[in-house]
Design a protein around this motif. Structure first.
Motif, PDB file in Angstrom:
ATOM      1  N   ILE A  74      -2.613  -5.044 -26.304  1.00  0.00           N
ATOM      2  CA  ILE A  74      -3.851  -4.302 -26.073  1.00  0.00           C
ATOM      3  C   ILE A  74      -3.519  -2.864 -25.723  1.00  0.00           C
ATOM      4  O   ILE A  74      -2.795  -2.615 -24.762  1.00  0.00           O
ATOM      5  CB  ILE A  74      -4.659  -4.928 -24.922  1.00  0.00           C
TER       6      ILE A  74
ATOM      7  N   ASN B 298     -11.869  -3.810 -16.047  1.00  0.00           N
ATOM      8  CA  ASN B 298     -10.866  -3.251 -16.962  1.00  0.00           C
ATOM      9  C   ASN B 298      -9.436  -3.575 -16.532  1.00  0.00           C
ATOM     10  O   ASN B 298      -8.546  -3.681 -17.370  1.00  0.00           O
ATOM     11  CB  ASN B 298     -11.063  -1.743 -17.087  1.00  0.00           C
TER      12      ASN B 298
ATOM     13  N   ASN C  36      -8.908  -6.818 -18.100  1.00  0.00           N
ATOM     14  CA  ASN C  36      -9.272  -6.928 -19.529  1.00  0.00           C
ATOM     15  C   ASN C  36     -10.301  -8.035 -19.740  1.00  0.00           C
ATOM     16  O   ASN C  36     -10.194  -8.832 -20.681  1.00  0.00           O
ATOM     17  CB  ASN C  36      -8.029  -7.175 -20.390  1.00  0.00           C
TER      18      ASN C  36
ATOM     19  N   LEU D 166      -9.341  -1.264 -24.897  1.00  0.00           N
ATOM     20  CA  LEU D 166     -10.522  -2.037 -25.264  1.00  0.00           C
ATOM     21  C   LEU D 166     -11.729  -1.110 -25.190  1.00  0.00           C
ATOM     22  O   LEU D 166     -12.365  -0.981 -24.153  1.00  0.00           O
ATOM     23  CB  LEU D 166     -10.665  -3.234 -24.331  1.00  0.00           C
TER      24      LEU D 166
END
Length: 115
Positions: free
Chosen positions: A28, A73, A76, A31
């Protein structure tokens, strides 16, 4: 690749509440958008709500005032708090994430609102 795993679906009576969670894992970078779609039998998949990395949110008119989307965040993870549920909210709910790498979907979780 990004993997999304949803949890929290189930059977609830009209007027009840449920909280869905979706955790992203894998490679990641960022996002940009995380959110939720749903698909009821015989209908097309539709946006329920999403939240951007900057904190903006967007809701379908049918869920405004009843559902709240939020993100952690650091983890995630995106959540969908669903209150005052109605039978017409019955659907498979899919987590969605948009990154610079692409557009990703979870496997879906069933939400059934019935007495």
């Amino acid at each position: 690749q990004v993997q999304l795993v949803e949890s929290g679906g189930g059977l609830v009576r009209p007027g009840g509440s449920l909280r869905l969670s979706c955790a992203a894992s894998g490679t990641i970078f960022q996002l940009n958008v995380m959110g939720w779609y749903r698909q009821a039998p015989g209908k097309e998949r539709e946006l329920v709500a999403h939240a951007t990395l900057g904190g903006s949110t967007n809701y379908a008119d049918s869920v405004k005032g009843r559902f709240t989307v939020s993100r952690d965040n650091a983890k995630n993870t995106v959540y969908l708090q669903m209150n005052s549920l109605k039978p017409e909210d019955t659907a498979i709910y899919y987590c969605n994430a948009i990154t610079f790498q692409g557009n990703y979907w979870g496997q879906g979780t069933q939400v059934t609102v019935s007495s």
